[in-house]
Design a protein around this motif. Structure first.
Motif, short mmCIF file in Angstrom:
data_model
loop_
_atom_site.label_atom_id
_atom_site.label_comp_id
_atom_site.label_asym_id
_atom_site.label_seq_id
_atom_site.Cartn_x
_atom_site.Cartn_y
_atom_site.Cartn_z
N PRO A 12 0.83 -1.21 0.00
CA PRO A 12 0.00 0.00 0.00
C PRO A 12 0.86 1.26 0.00
O PRO A 12 1.87 1.33 0.71
CB PRO A 12 -0.81 -0.13 1.29
CG PRO A 12 -0.85 -1.60 1.58
CD PRO A 12 0.47 -2.14 1.09
N ILE A 13 0.44 2.25 -0.76
CA ILE A 13 1.23 3.47 -0.94
C ILE A 13 1.50 4.20 0.38
O ILE A 13 2.65 4.58 0.65
CB ILE A 13 0.55 4.41 -1.96
CG1 ILE A 13 0.60 3.80 -3.36
CG2 ILE A 13 1.22 5.79 -1.95
CD1 ILE A 13 2.00 3.58 -3.90
N PRO A 14 0.49 4.43 1.24
CA PRO A 14 0.80 5.14 2.50
C PRO A 14 1.84 4.40 3.34
O PRO A 14 2.73 5.03 3.92
CB PRO A 14 -0.56 5.20 3.20
CG PRO A 14 -1.56 5.12 2.11
CD PRO A 14 -0.96 4.20 1.09
N LYS A 15 1.73 3.07 3.39
CA LYS A 15 2.69 2.30 4.16
C LYS A 15 4.08 2.40 3.54
O LYS A 15 5.09 2.55 4.25
CB LYS A 15 2.25 0.84 4.21
CG LYS A 15 3.21 -0.08 4.97
CD LYS A 15 2.73 -1.52 4.95
CE LYS A 15 3.74 -2.44 5.65
NZ LYS A 15 3.31 -3.86 5.60
N ASN A 19 7.36 3.92 5.29
CA ASN A 19 8.54 3.07 5.49
C ASN A 19 9.78 3.61 4.80
O ASN A 19 10.91 3.39 5.26
CB ASN A 19 8.26 1.65 5.00
CG ASN A 19 7.27 0.91 5.89
OD1 ASN A 19 7.07 1.29 7.04
ND2 ASN A 19 6.64 -0.12 5.36
N LEU A 20 9.59 4.30 3.66
CA LEU A 20 10.74 4.82 2.92
C LEU A 20 11.10 6.24 3.34
O LEU A 20 12.29 6.60 3.36
CB LEU A 20 10.45 4.79 1.41
CG LEU A 20 10.29 3.40 0.78
CD1 LEU A 20 10.00 3.53 -0.71
CD2 LEU A 20 11.53 2.55 1.00
N SER A 21 10.10 7.05 3.68
CA SER A 21 10.37 8.45 3.99
C SER A 21 10.90 8.64 5.41
O SER A 21 11.79 9.47 5.62
CB SER A 21 9.11 9.29 3.81
OG SER A 21 8.74 9.40 2.47
N VAL A 22 10.35 7.91 6.36
CA VAL A 22 10.78 8.11 7.75
C VAL A 22 12.26 7.82 7.93
O VAL A 22 13.00 8.65 8.51
CB VAL A 22 9.93 7.28 8.72
CG1 VAL A 22 10.53 7.29 10.12
CG2 VAL A 22 8.50 7.82 8.77
N ARG A 314 -0.12 8.00 -9.35
CA ARG A 314 -0.87 9.20 -8.98
C ARG A 314 -1.07 9.28 -7.47
O ARG A 314 -1.00 10.36 -6.87
CB ARG A 314 -2.22 9.20 -9.70
CG ARG A 314 -2.12 9.45 -11.20
CD ARG A 314 -3.50 9.59 -11.81
NE ARG A 314 -4.23 8.33 -11.75
CZ ARG A 314 -4.15 7.38 -12.67
NH1 ARG A 314 -3.35 7.54 -13.70
NH2 ARG A 314 -4.86 6.28 -12.56
N GLU A 315 -1.29 8.15 -6.84
CA GLU A 315 -1.53 8.15 -5.39
C GLU A 315 -0.31 8.64 -4.61
O GLU A 315 -0.44 9.46 -3.69
CB GLU A 315 -1.91 6.73 -4.93
CG GLU A 315 -2.30 6.66 -3.46
CD GLU A 315 -2.71 5.27 -3.02
OE1 GLU A 315 -2.93 5.08 -1.81
OE2 GLU A 315 -2.79 4.37 -3.88
N ILE A 316 0.87 8.19 -5.00
CA ILE A 316 2.08 8.60 -4.27
C ILE A 316 2.40 10.07 -4.52
O ILE A 316 2.85 10.78 -3.62
CB ILE A 316 3.29 7.71 -4.64
CG1 ILE A 316 4.52 8.11 -3.81
CG2 ILE A 316 3.62 7.78 -6.11
CD1 ILE A 316 4.34 8.03 -2.33
N ILE A 317 2.11 10.56 -5.71
CA ILE A 317 2.38 11.97 -6.01
C ILE A 317 1.55 12.89 -5.11
O ILE A 317 2.08 13.81 -4.47
CB ILE A 317 2.11 12.27 -7.49
CG1 ILE A 317 3.17 11.58 -8.37
CG2 ILE A 317 2.12 13.79 -7.74
CD1 ILE A 317 2.84 11.63 -9.85
N TRP A 318 0.26 12.64 -5.05
CA TRP A 318 -0.60 13.52 -4.27
C TRP A 318 -0.38 13.37 -2.78
O TRP A 318 -0.44 14.36 -2.04
CB TRP A 318 -2.06 13.27 -4.65
CG TRP A 318 -2.39 13.87 -5.96
CD1 TRP A 318 -2.64 13.23 -7.14
CD2 TRP A 318 -2.43 15.27 -6.27
NE1 TRP A 318 -2.85 14.13 -8.15
CE2 TRP A 318 -2.73 15.39 -7.65
CE3 TRP A 318 -2.25 16.43 -5.52
CZ2 TRP A 318 -2.85 16.62 -8.28
CZ3 TRP A 318 -2.37 17.66 -6.15
CH2 TRP A 318 -2.66 17.74 -7.51
#
Length: 466
Positions: A12-15, A19-22, A314-318
């Motif tokens: 899932p994109i939010p997960k 996981n990658l940004s933090v 598109r989901e990750i961009i927004w």
């Protein structure tokens, strides 16, 4: 571990972004914090002229980092898309060619330390009272440029395969080690700014060994072997075309520093250069969380674009745009309310504190707009679309900030205040340009209607020219 990159197209994109940004945020924050601590030790151990010397040296360091950024960020974009297209052998060859390019650049920098370092410092604005400090700091940095280049480039590559946790570790290791070594060399061995520089080189050398172990131990999704260390100019060209915006952005940062230092020396003297040296470190600390979000986004964008999973794209961009804007708002509030407190961390000189607090409030007056700028430029870079990535990368610093820094101090006799005003005005103009590009490509970035044909997106190809 070999299949770790595949989760970029399935989780899932939010997960994934979390996981990658933090880890990227933590790593960037620690790196920025170590730069702050480095400046703090120099301020306490050497004084405002020591900080001014480091500030004058910084544009040359940015040029070295610019080349590493072009190689690392460009290579990361190419590798993530190759992995998304299931072309692993090509990805391995890209890695081999990155090492070749970094090695060539490091040799040039090493030679330059003995030949053109002092003329460059003079060209970049070093005055007689600043020159000794600038030379002492820059010489070890240029000798150890291979460690900076390899560490910077490899960090982007590790993130491109989805291993954000180890990428974070490669940023934390040198930051912690540098923080430990700084007081030993600066105070214990009484080496001043040269001690800070040597501590930095040792720290980068240590993480280089750790990264080499990572790539050769089978923990990476990529394979390292002699067969991949063959110069392929087509791959180098592809990497550099995509990485060129990052190069220009870093070189633009160098040119920006030269322009700012020149105008500050003209209207305020070495005192204002030293003040800006402190403010710049705080600025880096404030912007790093947004860079962390972008670094978490880019491998997801590149992989899903290569795999033609446009809904996830598109989901990750927004989501990235929303998160970065929230961070921008927090930065704005902190800089408006607590600038004096931030300055007092570095110095007890009331004149420095007052000047720095004023400059921070002006510089961050439109900080809420920064997040969208950061994400939009990195977005096009991750997609491999070189033309918009290039324009957005040079917009704030080269197209807007440098001309405004040179013009505003002379306008209405604004002087040093004009230098600070150039920052929010540049943020506004760069934000408008970012919105223009995002709106222009709205067919790709907006969610399509139910039943809409996705052929439009399948025909969207990355630009291969700048």
């Amino acid at each position: 571990m070999k299949q770790q990159s595949q989760r970029l197209g399935t989780e899932p994109i939010p997960k994934l972004l979390l996981n990658l940004s933090v880890p990227a945020m933590i790593g960037m924050f620690v790196m920025a914090l170590y730069n702050v601590v480095d400046t703090l030790f120099i301020a306490r151990g050497v004084g405002i002229n020591g900080i001014a010397g480091v500030s004058i040296s910084f544009p040359i360091m940015l040029i070295i980092m610019a080349i590493a950024a072009a190689v690392g960020i460009g290579g990361a974009s190419v590798i993530s898309r190759r992995l998304g297209e299931d072309r692993k052998e090509d990805a391995n060859e890209v890695l081999g060619n990155l090492v070749i390019m970094i090695s060539v650049v490091s040799i040039i920098s090493f030679v330059g330390a003995f030949t053109f370092m002092e003329p460059l410092l003079s060209l970049f604005g070093a005055t007689p009272d600043i020159m000794p400090y600038a030379k002492e700091y820059l010489f070890p940095i240029m000798l150890g440029s291979i460690f900076f280049g390899f560490a910077f480039a490899s960090n982007n590559i590790i993130r491109s395969e989805g291993n954000s946790r180890f990428a974070m570790i490669t940023m934390i290791i040198p930051a912690v080690l540098n923080t430990i070594l700084d007081p030993i060399f600066i105070f214990g061995l009484d080496m001043g700014v040269r001690g800070a520089s040597i501590a930095t080189v040792i720290s980068q050398a240590s993480v280089t060994l750790v990264v080499l172990r990572y790539f050769t131990s089978g923990k990476s999704s990529l394979d390292v072997g002699l067969e991949y260390f063959k110069a392929r100019f087509d791959l180098m060209k592809e990497v550099l075309v995509i990485g060129f915006p990052a190069f220009i952005r870093q070189v633009g940062g160098s040119a920006m520093m030269i322009a700012i230092n020149a105008m500050l020396i003209r209207y305020g003297g070495s005192f204002e250069v030293g003040v800006f040296g402190i403010v710049q470190k705080v600025t880096m600390l404030a912007i790093m969380p947004m860079i962390g979000v972008l670094q978490g986004m880019q491998p997801i964008i590149g992989y899903n674009y290569g795999a033609k999973q446009y809904g996830r794209l598109r989901e990750i961009i927004w989501l990235g745009l929303k998160v970065s804007t929230v961070i921008s708002l927090i930065v704005f509030v902190v800089m408006m309310v607590f600038p004096e407190m931030l300055m007092k961390i570095f110095t007890g000189d009331q004149a420095v504190i007052e000047s720095g607090a004023l400059s921070m409030r002006i510089i961050f007056a439109l900080a809420i707009l920064i997040g969208a700028q950061v994400v939009s430029g990195g977005l096009y870079q991750a997609l491999g679309m070189a033309k918009p990535a290039f324009i957005l990368s040079v917009a704030r610093q080269v197209m807007f900030l440098i001309p405004l820094v040179l013009i505003l101090p002379n306008l209405f006799n604004l002087g040093v205040i004009g230098v600070w005003l150039a920052f929010p005005l540049s943020d506004l103009l760069a934000f408008i340009l970012s919105v223009f590009f995002l709106y222009k490509d709205r067919e790709l970035f907006f969610k399509p209607k139910d039943g809409e044909d996705t052929d439009l997106y399948e025909t969207a190809q990355p630009s291969t020219t700048t």
